[in-house]
Design an enzyme around this catalytic site. Structure first.
Site, PDB file in Angstrom:
ATOM      1  N   MET A 212      -4.964  55.819  31.263  1.00  0.00           N
ATOM      2  CA  MET A 212      -5.294  56.638  32.430  1.00  0.00           C
ATOM      3  C   MET A 212      -6.401  55.963  33.239  1.00  0.00           C
ATOM      4  O   MET A 212      -7.469  55.670  32.700  1.00  0.00           O
ATOM      5  CB  MET A 212      -5.776  58.030  31.991  1.00  0.00           C
ATOM      6  CG  MET A 212      -4.699  58.893  31.372  1.00  0.00           C
ATOM      7  SD  MET A 212      -3.497  59.426  32.618  1.00  0.00           S
ATOM      8  CE  MET A 212      -2.093  59.758  31.539  1.00  0.00           C
ATOM      9  N   HIS A 213      -6.113  55.706  34.528  1.00  0.00           N
ATOM     10  CA  HIS A 213      -7.158  55.106  35.364  1.00  0.00           C
ATOM     11  C   HIS A 213      -7.068  55.465  36.836  1.00  0.00           C
ATOM     12  O   HIS A 213      -7.958  55.115  37.610  1.00  0.00           O
ATOM     13  CB  HIS A 213      -7.112  53.580  35.223  1.00  0.00           C
ATOM     14  CG  HIS A 213      -5.955  52.947  35.941  1.00  0.00           C
ATOM     15  ND1 HIS A 213      -4.678  52.934  35.428  1.00  0.00           N
ATOM     16  CD2 HIS A 213      -5.877  52.325  37.141  1.00  0.00           C
ATOM     17  CE1 HIS A 213      -3.870  52.324  36.278  1.00  0.00           C
ATOM     18  NE2 HIS A 213      -4.569  51.940  37.327  1.00  0.00           N
ATOM     19  N   ARG A 214      -6.011  56.167  37.271  1.00  0.00           N
ATOM     20  CA  ARG A 214      -5.877  56.491  38.689  1.00  0.00           C
ATOM     21  C   ARG A 214      -7.011  57.404  39.144  1.00  0.00           C
ATOM     22  O   ARG A 214      -7.368  58.354  38.443  1.00  0.00           O
ATOM     23  CB  ARG A 214      -4.537  57.180  38.957  1.00  0.00           C
ATOM     24  CG  ARG A 214      -3.323  56.315  38.692  1.00  0.00           C
ATOM     25  CD  ARG A 214      -3.071  55.320  39.796  1.00  0.00           C
ATOM     26  NE  ARG A 214      -1.975  54.421  39.460  1.00  0.00           N
ATOM     27  CZ  ARG A 214      -1.597  53.395  40.207  1.00  0.00           C
ATOM     28  NH1 ARG A 214      -2.229  53.136  41.328  1.00  0.00           N
ATOM     29  NH2 ARG A 214      -0.599  52.618  39.836  1.00  0.00           N
ATOM     30  N   ARG A 247     -12.503  51.956  34.704  1.00  0.00           N
ATOM     31  CA  ARG A 247     -12.482  53.061  35.665  1.00  0.00           C
ATOM     32  C   ARG A 247     -12.201  54.355  34.907  1.00  0.00           C
ATOM     33  O   ARG A 247     -11.203  54.507  34.237  1.00  0.00           O
ATOM     34  CB  ARG A 247     -11.404  52.838  36.728  1.00  0.00           C
ATOM     35  CG  ARG A 247     -11.093  54.106  37.538  1.00  0.00           C
ATOM     36  CD  ARG A 247     -10.114  53.896  38.653  1.00  0.00           C
ATOM     37  NE  ARG A 247     -10.768  53.410  39.847  1.00  0.00           N
ATOM     38  CZ  ARG A 247     -11.511  54.143  40.652  1.00  0.00           C
ATOM     39  NH1 ARG A 247     -11.709  55.427  40.378  1.00  0.00           N
ATOM     40  NH2 ARG A 247     -12.068  53.631  41.723  1.00  0.00           N
ATOM     41  N   ASP A 287      -0.586  56.670  33.872  1.00  0.00           N
ATOM     42  CA  ASP A 287      -0.521  56.795  35.329  1.00  0.00           C
ATOM     43  C   ASP A 287      -0.433  55.408  35.962  1.00  0.00           C
ATOM     44  O   ASP A 287      -0.621  55.242  37.152  1.00  0.00           O
ATOM     45  CB  ASP A 287      -1.705  57.600  35.882  1.00  0.00           C
ATOM     46  CG  ASP A 287      -3.063  57.022  35.506  1.00  0.00           C
ATOM     47  OD1 ASP A 287      -3.121  55.876  35.018  1.00  0.00           O
ATOM     48  OD2 ASP A 287      -4.077  57.721  35.713  1.00  0.00           O
TER      49      ASP A 287
END
Length: 368
Positions: A212-214, A247, A287
């Site tokens: 997950m990084h969006r 991130r 994501d």
């Protein structure tokens, strides 16, 4: 050296790479062009700057050491893009390349395309024409603008041709070449040792891998907390292995990501170890854009926590499915209970030969 080789050797091509997906896509293109007698320069912008997100990829994929590392690092979109443009302008002015080759949709991509266009240097965009039609995504802005500035739009899947045509891109600039990320995957298939990765990180035999990084998922603390709650629900079904991207790391951990006993939080992995972990997963929750493609080829069920995807071919030809936060746990349960598919369709030209096709298009563009 014959006359043709002498003419080819006069060309200078600059590859601009900034983030880990760029490295995976560039490796087969650089390899294919290496046999064509052109001079190639690799500029690493340093957009991804820690070893697991950048340098290890050069080692594992056999990429040549970058000729320059701009060391831009992180920052707001405006600050990062401005720093990228300043550094790239100096490089392009000094080297006077015949073609700048950019990859994907990161800030390094649009910065290089803008600088090259203003210096009247032709641009080739690998992975052109992908569209999520969601202008809240920074990547969508980068994709659209890069394609308008590119002299060669090198397309990975058929629907992208229609997107480019609808935006007025001349059909003669568009070339369906296949997916170089899949070239890298297939070339390294024998190196993805899931048992070794399990042993190295103390992982169970059955697990769900998550990434997950969006910004839409991890930047806002309230949203990140809701996501973590759902990931804990997945962990009630099966262990969750999550290599945490820089991130969002602080936000996700502050939301209690590692509070569940069956959530295994790892540092970012190199390419070989990461895809080995993906290959051995019972399901993937992500994501990411590229992971939708890699699971399509590996046949691993993929649940993409986004309202849209710029890679719809992974829905029609692969194992990917879009889910909301609320749908995630039931979707994972269904994936875990399902029998593995004996066979699934693979997208056209995702055959491990995209790199040579891209090299052919570039050499024809250069007049060789």
């Amino acid at each position: 050296m014959n006359e043709r080789q002498m003419m080819t050797a006069s060309h200078v091509l600059v590859h601009v790479l900034g983030a880990r997906p760029n490295f995976v896509k560039a490796a087969p293109v650089i390899r294919a062009l290496a046999g064509r007698g052109v001079e190639q320069v690799v500029v690493h912008t340093g957009q991804h700057y820690d070893r697991a997100m950048s340098e290890v990829f050069f080692d594992e994929l056999g990429l040549p050491e970058p000729d320059v590392n701009l060391g831009v690092g992180s920052g707001s979109h405006a600050r990062q893009t401005a720093a990228l443009m300043t550094g790239l302008e100096a490089e392009f002015t000094t080297r006077s390349p015949d073609l700048v080759i950019v990859y994907g949709d990161v800030n390094s991509t649009i910065a290089a395309a803008l600088v090259a266009a203003k210096l009247h240097i032709p641009v080739a965009h690998v992975e052109a024409g992908l569209r999520s039609f969601d202008m809240t995504m920074p990547e969508e802005v980068n994709r659209r603008l890069t394609d308008q500035l590119s002299d060669l739009c090198l397309v990975t899947s058929p629907e992208a041709i229609g997107h480019l045509a609808a935006e007025g891109v001349d059909v003669h600039r568009t070339h369906l070449v296949g997916n170089p990320m899949i070239d890298t995957l297939l070339r390294n298939l024998d190196r993805f040792d899931t048992a070794r990765v399990r042993a190295a990180h103390g992982l169970p035999d059955r697990y769900v891998l998550a990434t997950m990084h969006r910004p839409a998922n991890v930047d806002d603390p309230e949203t990140a907390a809701a996501l973590v709650q759902q990931l804990h629900g997945v962990a009630d079904l099966a262990d969750v292995v999550i290599p945490v991207h820089p991130r969002g790391r602080a936000t996700l951990l502050a939301a209690g990501l590692d509070d569940h006993p069956r959530v295994h939080v790892l540092d970012p992995l190199g390419y070989i170890d990461f895809i080995a972990a993906v290959r051995g997963a019972a399901a993937v929750v992500t994501d990411s854009g590229g992971l939708q493609e890699e699971t399509t080829i590996l046949g691993v069920p993929c649940l993409t926590v986004r309202p849209n995807t710029e890679r719809p071919i992974t829905l029609t030809h692969g194992t990917n499915r879009l889910v909301t936060f609320e749908e995630l746990v039931p979707a994972v349960r269904k994936a875990l209970d399902a029998e593995p598919a004996a066979e699934h369709r693979k997208p056209p030209l995702w055959d491990g030969q995209a790199g040579p096709r891209i090299a052919d298009v570039i050499m024809e563009f250069l007049g060789d």
